[in-house]
Design an enzyme around this catalytic site. Structure first.
Site, PDB file in Angstrom:
ATOM      1  N   ASP A 171       0.858  -1.185   0.000  1.00 63.44           N
ATOM      2  CA  ASP A 171       0.000   0.000   0.000  1.00 63.44           C
ATOM      3  C   ASP A 171       0.896   1.237   0.000  1.00 63.44           C
ATOM      4  O   ASP A 171       1.677   1.448   0.932  1.00 63.44           O
ATOM      5  CB  ASP A 171      -0.901  -0.011   1.231  1.00 63.44           C
ATOM      6  CG  ASP A 171      -2.065   0.964   1.116  1.00 63.44           C
ATOM      7  OD1 ASP A 171      -2.204   1.595   0.058  1.00 63.44           O
ATOM      8  OD2 ASP A 171      -2.835   1.083   2.082  1.00 63.44           O
ATOM      9  N   ASP A 189      -2.571   2.489  -6.285  1.00 61.27           N
ATOM     10  CA  ASP A 189      -1.572   2.521  -5.218  1.00 61.27           C
ATOM     11  C   ASP A 189      -1.663   1.338  -4.256  1.00 61.27           C
ATOM     12  O   ASP A 189      -1.143   1.407  -3.140  1.00 61.27           O
ATOM     13  CB  ASP A 189      -1.696   3.829  -4.426  1.00 61.27           C
ATOM     14  CG  ASP A 189      -3.061   3.997  -3.769  1.00 61.27           C
ATOM     15  OD1 ASP A 189      -3.973   3.221  -4.082  1.00 61.27           O
ATOM     16  OD2 ASP A 189      -3.212   4.930  -2.954  1.00 61.27           O
ATOM     17  N   GLU A 190      -2.260   0.242  -4.687  1.00 58.70           N
ATOM     18  CA  GLU A 190      -2.472  -0.876  -3.765  1.00 58.70           C
ATOM     19  C   GLU A 190      -2.516  -2.187  -4.539  1.00 58.70           C
ATOM     20  O   GLU A 190      -3.122  -2.273  -5.605  1.00 58.70           O
ATOM     21  CB  GLU A 190      -3.793  -0.671  -3.013  1.00 58.70           C
ATOM     22  CG  GLU A 190      -4.159  -1.746  -2.028  1.00 58.70           C
ATOM     23  CD  GLU A 190      -5.522  -1.509  -1.406  1.00 58.70           C
ATOM     24  OE1 GLU A 190      -5.940  -2.346  -0.582  1.00 58.70           O
ATOM     25  OE2 GLU A 190      -6.187  -0.500  -1.753  1.00 58.70           O
TER      26      GLU A 190
END
Length: 413
Positions: free
Chosen positions: A22, A130-131
């Site tokens: 993350d 973003d993960e």
């Protein structure tokens, strides 16, 4: 470890090793990468925001900005009341920096992170820009999983320049909670025999799959933590919430058997490579693009993917992203054509300083290889659709022959 082989001496095992990666305050981290002087300063990135204006909403607030009470989804006007703008009050030590969302730039940075994750993970499930989850069961062993996760973090920091928090656990739900546990720039490893102990004190609202409404209902039942949920009567939970109740009960106990799987077939395939600083050696740039083109074409062949669009990405100083692409009359699997097209597109940037290059094939088609030949294409002995001689000659005689025109590739993420 990084080439896909199991570490020497790694034992056979049933317990999976799952990483949840993350990126911390991702948009703000991207802005800090672009403007290093922002590191350590309060940074607010706004949607619908323009410099000097007071409209819009907070997309991301750095941890420093959060200390002033700035939160995601907050109106920019409200954020400015808590954290004045440095541009307006340059001498105020309690002022922060506001920047508008630059999604193209963030997608470029996120794409670089994804390249690393796909290289290091057996399978990767991209959740957002973003993960992502990685299954690394065949890459490492529990005794050295922390070192592997640290290697992932260090590669992202070194090669991309943004921080990431990583959680390691035998299941997806626990890995996600672990990555949130010690932000920012955290690394938490929860081994199989530690899962129940790790989960027990966590707020039930943080258990994967529990939203605010469900959390209130559980609180009304006297269930405040994941440990409470794990100790609850599963039949009572099923009576109240149906099958979902039993799923939540299992996740609170670390019994999440969901496999880490990609989300559907990819829309594109790409590889990217950054130079050590900007280079003016265009032959070096051409050689790197040729290497990337070969790798992307090989990856498409191995995935049984045909492609209708071939593109390049060129990043020039400071971080200006340029994308060019050529659309073909039909789907192909042709490594030679990928090299031809990418070199042709790259020619536009001769004489430019270049920081980074990328090659992408998109508009993918996963049809059976026995498909009929398209007009303008012919099948080789292996049944692969390849451009006909006339198409190759047309491109050689007229570099623009067969093009629909150069387009900007928003698939570069």
């Amino acid at each position: 470890m990084v080439d896909g082989e199991r570490l020497p001496g790694a034992p056979a095992r049933e317990e999976r090793i799952v990483l949840h990666v993350d990126m911390d305050c991702f948009y703000a981290s991207c802005e800090r990468r672009r403007e290093p002087e922002l590191r350590g300063e309060p940074v607010v990135v706004g949607m619908g925001y323009e410099p000097g204006e007071t409209v819009g909403a907070v997309a991301t607030a750095s941890y420093e900005a959060r200390e002033y009470g700035v939160e995601s989804a907050q109106a920019i006007g409200a954020a400015l009341e808590k954290l004045p703008r440095k541009a307006d009050e340059p001498d105020n030590p309690d002022a922060g920096y506001y920047r508008p969302v630059d999604l193209d730039f963030y997608q470029d940075v996120g794409g670089s992170v994804k390249e690393i994750l796909h290289e290091l993970g057996d399978t990767v499930r991209e959740v957002s820009i973003d993960e992502a989850y990685l299954d690394v069961t065949d890459r490492t062993a529990w005794g050295v999983a922390e070192g592997f996760a640290r290697h992932v973090k260090q590669r992202i920091a070194r090669e991309v320049g943004v921080p990431a928090s990583v959680g390691v656990a035998p299941d997806m739900s626990t890995a996600k909670l672990a990555s949130d546990y010690d932000k920012p720039d955290g690394l938490v490893v929860v081994e199989p025999d530690e899962v129940r102990e790790f989960l027990a004190p966590i707020d039930v609202a943080d258990v994967h799959g529990i939203g605010p409404v469900r959390a209130r209902e559980l609180h009304e039942m006297g269930i405040e933590t994941a440990g409470d949920l794990a100790s609850a009567d599963p039949y009572e939970l099923t009576d109240k919430f149906g099958d979902r109740g039993r799923d939540l009960y299992r996740r609170a106990r670390g019994e999440d058997n969901r496999p880490v799987e990609p989300r559907g077939k990819p829309k594109s395939l790409s590889r990217e490579s950054a130079f050590d600083g900007a280079t003016d050696d265009f032959e070096r740039v051409r050689e790197q693009v040729a290497t990337l083109a070969e790798a992307v074409a090989d990856r498409a062949t191995r995935k049984d993917a045909f492609y209708r669009t071939i593109g390049v990405k060129v990043v020039t100083p400071p971080y200006d992203v340029h994308t060019r692409a050529e659309s073909l009359p039909g789907p192909v699997d042709d490594p030679v054509l990928v090299d031809d097209v990418t070199q042709d597109l790259l020619g536009e940037f001769a004489g430019e300083s270049v920081r980074k290059v990328g090659v992408r094939v998109s508009n993918l088609d996963f049809s059976e290889r026995e498909q009929a030949s398209l007009d303008g294409f012919e099948a080789d002995d292996a049944g692969n659709a390849t451009p006909s001689t006339s198409l190759r000659e047309r491109r050689r005689d007229d570099p623009d022959g067969g093009r629909d025109g150069q387009i900007s590739l928003d698939e570069f993420e």
